[in-house]
Scaffold this motif. Structure first.
Motif, PDB file in Angstrom:
ATOM      1  N   ILE A 174      25.006 -23.311 -37.899  1.00  0.00           N
ATOM      2  CA  ILE A 174      26.286 -23.316 -38.625  1.00  0.00           C
ATOM      3  C   ILE A 174      26.191 -24.225 -39.855  1.00  0.00           C
ATOM      4  N   LEU A 175      25.670 -25.429 -39.666  1.00  0.00           N
ATOM      5  CA  LEU A 175      25.555 -26.330 -40.830  1.00  0.00           C
ATOM      6  C   LEU A 175      24.597 -25.736 -41.863  1.00  0.00           C
ATOM      7  N   SER A 176      23.444 -25.257 -41.404  1.00  0.00           N
ATOM      8  CA  SER A 176      22.464 -24.676 -42.340  1.00  0.00           C
ATOM      9  C   SER A 176      23.076 -23.538 -43.142  1.00  0.00           C
ATOM     10  N   ALA A 177      23.849 -22.687 -42.467  1.00  0.00           N
ATOM     11  CA  ALA A 177      24.438 -21.537 -43.154  1.00  0.00           C
ATOM     12  C   ALA A 177      25.441 -21.994 -44.214  1.00  0.00           C
ATOM     13  N   HIS A 178      26.227 -23.017 -43.882  1.00  0.00           N
ATOM     14  CA  HIS A 178      27.169 -23.539 -44.884  1.00  0.00           C
ATOM     15  C   HIS A 178      26.420 -24.107 -46.084  1.00  0.00           C
ATOM     16  N   LEU A 179      25.344 -24.817 -45.822  1.00  0.00           N
ATOM     17  CA  LEU A 179      24.551 -25.393 -46.919  1.00  0.00           C
ATOM     18  C   LEU A 179      23.975 -24.274 -47.780  1.00  0.00           C
ATOM     19  N   GLY A 180      23.491 -23.222 -47.113  1.00  0.00           N
ATOM     20  CA  GLY A 180      22.934 -22.074 -47.841  1.00  0.00           C
ATOM     21  C   GLY A 180      23.994 -21.354 -48.655  1.00  0.00           C
ATOM     22  N   ARG A 181      25.211 -21.298 -48.127  1.00  0.00           N
ATOM     23  CA  ARG A 181      26.286 -20.590 -48.841  1.00  0.00           C
ATOM     24  C   ARG A 181      26.643 -21.230 -50.173  1.00  0.00           C
ATOM     25  N   VAL A 182      26.422 -22.563 -50.286  1.00  0.00           N
ATOM     26  CA  VAL A 182      26.727 -23.182 -51.591  1.00  0.00           C
ATOM     27  C   VAL A 182      25.510 -23.119 -52.519  1.00  0.00           C
ATOM     28  N   GLY A 183      24.414 -22.513 -52.043  1.00  0.00           N
ATOM     29  CA  GLY A 183      23.252 -22.319 -52.907  1.00  0.00           C
ATOM     30  C   GLY A 183      22.186 -23.385 -52.786  1.00  0.00           C
ATOM     31  N   ALA A 184      22.309 -24.252 -51.763  1.00  0.00           N
ATOM     32  CA  ALA A 184      21.235 -25.223 -51.521  1.00  0.00           C
ATOM     33  C   ALA A 184      20.059 -24.494 -50.872  1.00  0.00           C
ATOM     34  N   ASP A 185      18.848 -25.004 -51.107  1.00  0.00           N
ATOM     35  CA  ASP A 185      17.664 -24.438 -50.464  1.00  0.00           C
ATOM     36  C   ASP A 185      17.315 -25.299 -49.264  1.00  0.00           C
ATOM     37  N   VAL A 186      17.488 -24.719 -48.090  1.00  0.00           N
ATOM     38  CA  VAL A 186      17.461 -25.485 -46.846  1.00  0.00           C
ATOM     39  C   VAL A 186      16.195 -25.184 -46.049  1.00  0.00           C
ATOM     40  N   THR A 187      15.507 -26.251 -45.639  1.00  0.00           N
ATOM     41  CA  THR A 187      14.425 -26.121 -44.660  1.00  0.00           C
ATOM     42  C   THR A 187      14.943 -26.768 -43.393  1.00  0.00           C
ATOM     43  N   THR A 188      15.071 -25.965 -42.328  1.00  0.00           N
ATOM     44  CA  THR A 188      15.656 -26.496 -41.102  1.00  0.00           C
ATOM     45  C   THR A 188      14.699 -26.294 -39.931  1.00  0.00           C
ATOM     46  N   TYR A 189      14.575 -27.317 -39.092  1.00  0.00           N
ATOM     47  CA  TYR A 189      13.651 -27.287 -37.952  1.00  0.00           C
ATOM     48  C   TYR A 189      14.412 -27.156 -36.641  1.00  0.00           C
ATOM     49  N   GLU A 190      13.902 -26.265 -35.778  1.00  0.00           N
ATOM     50  CA  GLU A 190      14.470 -26.108 -34.432  1.00  0.00           C
ATOM     51  C   GLU A 190      13.315 -26.142 -33.428  1.00  0.00           C
ATOM     52  N   ILE A 191      13.413 -27.070 -32.483  1.00  0.00           N
ATOM     53  CA  ILE A 191      12.321 -27.307 -31.534  1.00  0.00           C
ATOM     54  C   ILE A 191      12.207 -26.181 -30.501  1.00  0.00           C
ATOM     55  N   ASP A 192      13.314 -25.516 -30.217  1.00  0.00           N
ATOM     56  CA  ASP A 192      13.329 -24.467 -29.191  1.00  0.00           C
ATOM     57  C   ASP A 192      13.101 -23.114 -29.879  1.00  0.00           C
ATOM     58  N   ALA A 193      11.998 -22.451 -29.506  1.00  0.00           N
ATOM     59  CA  ALA A 193      11.616 -21.220 -30.209  1.00  0.00           C
ATOM     60  C   ALA A 193      12.675 -20.124 -30.074  1.00  0.00           C
ATOM     61  N   GLU A 194      13.304 -20.039 -28.886  1.00  0.00           N
ATOM     62  CA  GLU A 194      14.334 -18.997 -28.707  1.00  0.00           C
ATOM     63  C   GLU A 194      15.557 -19.295 -29.576  1.00  0.00           C
TER      64      GLU A 194
END
Ligand SMILES: C[S@@+](CC[C@H](N)C(=O)[O-])C[C@H]1O[C@@H](n2cnc3c(N)ncnc32)[C@H](O)[C@@H]1O
Length: 246
Positions: free
Chosen positions: A100-120
């Motif tokens: 949710i946070l990443s998507a909001h950041l992307g919606r304003v045009g920021a370029d986001v690199t986001t890490y998630e430890i759980d593959a699923e």
């Protein structure tokens, strides 16, 4: 789903649907044309009309598939407002969770690199970014951010670092290696113990303007009997630590 999706709305019914799909509702079957666009109407086979809407920021919280506990809209507002994140900023985020946070950041045009430890969880988040129409702005990487810090410190620095994980202090320790001078750190923690660790790590790392907020919101009720803060709902969600790189 693999494409950006639309909201199909009739009264209080809302469905997140992809062009070219079919979906059964209690009001009949919706057959979504491939070329559907916001502003169109689509009728079920029983004749009920649904309006087609573009997915907007607050809809993400209600409709994306959930994994890790998503950040609430009011906390997202604080992160965005207090970091001043804007189009073209490079943002490093963890953990992705629902995204949710990443998507909001992307919606304003920021370029986001986001890490998630759980593959699923990461796979769901990638799909969520596509549905939200921000997959060109948000790269979801599967992995433990704490293990990537040396590599990331070698890359171009980030303008904003957003963290929503229990091990955030280990990343905060390295924040000055990751951020541009003046860049912002925002750490969300549900508990005060974790928040204190973040503050101590930020001070130790030499970050400046370290500020901690409890995020509380009171909804107001206006009825015939009178007006007062709502007696239901969640007032407290967590703590937000904001700091800047020297
Ligand atoms: C509370 S959720 C994040 C929610 C997200 N901010 C959102 O708005 O949807 C925390 C996520 O961080 C992930 N996580 C925990 N430690 C991590 C780490 N060291 N690196 C990457 N992901 C991590 C967890 O698997 C979980 O999905």
């Amino acid at each position: 789903m693999t494409d950006a999706a639309y909201l199909l709305v009739h009264g209080n019914r809302e469905y997140l649907l992809e062009p070219g799909t079919e979906f059964g509702t209690d009001l009949g079957v919706l057959d979504i044309p491939e070329d559907v666009a916001a502003g169109d109407s689509v009728e079920t086979h029983l004749g009920t009309v649904f309006e087609v809407r573009e997915l907007r920021g607050p809809d993400l919280f209600d409709h994306l598939e959930r994994t890790g506990a998503p950040m609430m809209p009011r906390d997202i507002g604080l992160v965005m407002g207090l970091t001043g994140v804007s189009a073209g900023d490079r943002v490093l985020d963890a953990g992705t969770g629902t995204g949710i946070l990443s998507a909001h950041l992307g919606r304003v045009g920021a370029d986001v690199t986001t890490y998630e430890i759980d593959a699923e969880f990461a796979a769901v988040a990638r799909e969520n970014m596509t549905v939200a129409g921000v997959d060109e702005h948000v790269e979801v990487r599967t992995g433990d951010l704490t293990e990537e810090l040396d590599t990331l410190a070698e890359s171009d620095p980030f303008d904003v670092l957003t963290l929503d994980t229990g091990d955030a202090p280990a990343v905060v320790e390295r924040a000055t290696d990751l951020l541009v001078s003046g860049g912002h750190l925002a750490v969300y923690s549900p508990f005060v113990e974790g928040t204190r660790e973040v503050v101590l790590a930020a001070r130790e790392a030499g970050l400046t303007e370290v500020e901690t907020l409890e995020t509380i919101q009171r909804e107001m009720d206006f009825s015939d009997r009178g007006s007062r803060p709502s007696t239901g709902g969640v007032g407290h969600t967590g703590y937000l630590v904001i700091a800047r790189a020297p």
